[in-house]
Design an enzyme around this catalytic site. Sequence first.
Site, mmCIF file in Angstrom:
data_model
loop_
_atom_site.group_PDB
_atom_site.id
_atom_site.type_symbol
_atom_site.label_atom_id
_atom_site.label_comp_id
_atom_site.label_asym_id
_atom_site.label_seq_id
_atom_site.Cartn_x
_atom_site.Cartn_y
_atom_site.Cartn_z
ATOM 1 N N LYS A 76 -43.590 -9.023 -48.314
ATOM 2 C CA LYS A 76 -43.698 -7.883 -47.401
ATOM 3 C C LYS A 76 -43.245 -6.634 -48.134
ATOM 4 O O LYS A 76 -42.248 -6.667 -48.868
ATOM 5 C CB LYS A 76 -42.817 -8.128 -46.171
ATOM 6 C CG LYS A 76 -42.900 -7.014 -45.126
ATOM 7 C CD LYS A 76 -42.015 -7.297 -43.922
ATOM 8 C CE LYS A 76 -42.161 -6.257 -42.825
ATOM 9 N NZ LYS A 76 -41.310 -6.546 -41.653
ATOM 10 N N SER A 151 -43.773 -6.311 -37.240
ATOM 11 C CA SER A 151 -44.199 -5.457 -38.322
ATOM 12 C C SER A 151 -44.704 -6.189 -39.557
ATOM 13 O O SER A 151 -45.393 -5.583 -40.379
ATOM 14 C CB SER A 151 -43.041 -4.540 -38.726
ATOM 15 O OG SER A 151 -41.966 -5.304 -39.247
ATOM 16 N N SER A 175 -40.225 -9.313 -35.879
ATOM 17 C CA SER A 175 -41.291 -9.013 -36.841
ATOM 18 C C SER A 175 -41.756 -10.146 -37.729
ATOM 19 O O SER A 175 -42.724 -9.985 -38.467
ATOM 20 C CB SER A 175 -40.893 -7.834 -37.714
ATOM 21 O OG SER A 175 -41.120 -6.642 -37.004
HETATM 22 N N1 GLN Z 1 -41.274 -4.581 -32.586
HETATM 23 C C1 GLN Z 1 -39.886 -4.384 -32.829
HETATM 24 C C2 GLN Z 1 -39.614 -2.952 -33.198
HETATM 25 O O1 GLN Z 1 -40.513 -2.199 -33.206
HETATM 26 C C3 GLN Z 1 -39.401 -5.309 -33.901
HETATM 27 C C4 GLN Z 1 -39.683 -4.853 -35.286
HETATM 28 C C5 GLN Z 1 -39.052 -5.699 -36.328
HETATM 29 O O2 GLN Z 1 -38.616 -6.804 -36.065
HETATM 30 N N2 GLN Z 1 -38.969 -5.149 -37.528
HETATM 31 O O3 GLN Z 1 -38.532 -2.554 -33.495
#
Ligand code: GLN
Length: 482
Positions: A76, A151, A175
Amino acid sequence: MSGARASLRQLAALLERGEASAVELASDCLARISASDLNAFIDVQPELTLAQARAADTRRARGERGALLGVPLAHKDICVTRGWRSTAGSKMLERYVSPFDATVVERLAAAGAVCVGKTNCDEFAMGGSNEHSHFGPVRNPWDRAAIPGGSSGGSAAAVAAGLAPAATGTDTGGSIRQPAAMCGVTGLKPTYGRVSRHGMIAYASSLDQGGAIAVTAEDCATLLGAMAGFDARDSTSVERPPEDFARELGRSIEGLRIGVPREFFGEGLSADVRAAVEAALAQYRALGAVLTEISLPQTELAIPAYYVIAPAEASSNLSRFDGVRYGHRAERYEDLHDMYCRTRAEGFGAEVRRRVLVGTYVLSHGYYDAYYLQAQKLRRLIADDFRRVFETVDLVAGPVSPTVAWDIGSIVDDPVSNYLADIYTLPASLAGLPGMSVPAGFGRGGRPVGLQLIGRWFDEARLVNAAHCFQQVTDWHLRRPA
Ligand code: GLN
């Protein structure tokens, strides 16, 4: 040779038998990546990949062995890497190349995994749809009109489409688990502190945790084995003796006590996801697990708590992007203050700016007690909910996401709808618990559904085995998009 969606275990067996070389496996991935229309990768450097693959082949030729020696893997683009750009999906870091490798990158490389490139993600991991990337949205291989989740959307889409057999991800509020669910692959978010955050570009430091996305639960255990461990460069890294996360694999789950929180099956859950998750739970019952309804009464409060704490930490972490130390700097400005303002206005996308504003607000004098401290108290209550249920159950199970992947663009301008969709993943994040997403069928439009399993703190071995046992009697994780 290596068909799409081969597991790491299968690829390692090919290498072991001399039926494929690391160079061949890596070349295969590079060819598929360059032919792909998913936009799953931000940076690919074939020469670097092939150099790593040749080194792995040399190590094998010298008699070295290892479950990851010579297998391809994507990172990632939150994990910094020497050689490949490290952008965090942001214009701010569009051309940034790190002088060092993140600890996870370093450890996986030491185990012989070959990096095939950096995967697309929401900017600074803020989002759950991968639409908030400066490099454009990622498409879901099951349906190109759909988001892949986020994400870590690039990582999940890459594994689902067979562009890479596995990938790293980071999970702050879901994410890893949510994109894994939406792409029909397996995701593992370890206990907070298991995996070093050193070199993982920070979003919300008290929540951020690195983990794995792969075809099988077994592969996730193998990856975690290489990634985990104390790191003095991360002050919240936990010091524990080394562990084999695959040690429980194959043990019967007869008598395993699974708690099913009633709050995870409320109004917002769509019928297709509910049906797939209930069928998966029935499968667990058939395997001998004992399912009981439990209550996690603070579940709803996870959203307001998280969306105060995460932006607060983000606003602090992102203050380092000032146009001086590294990254983007505005070309034209009047004075220093103007340079900061223009740099940050130009370098950050809309969602990141929104969170920096919210975060700065909740931390400011006069509001800190009203918002930030309150949110910390809720966080404690949420963790207490789990502490209580884990006295009588071994695992908690439910959906990962209230719906299957939605259409790209359909709610991108509606932040609240996006935040609400995190309801089932946020509680484990706030409590720091390990969680998995396990492919559990398909819903509306043939889009994948994930089953979420949440374990006790540091109980990944049991968690992974519960997923593994399910994967021995189902083949959802082996299905491939057309
Ligand atoms: N969707 C969540 C956010 O926008 C989680 C994102 C994540 O785990 N990096 O913060």
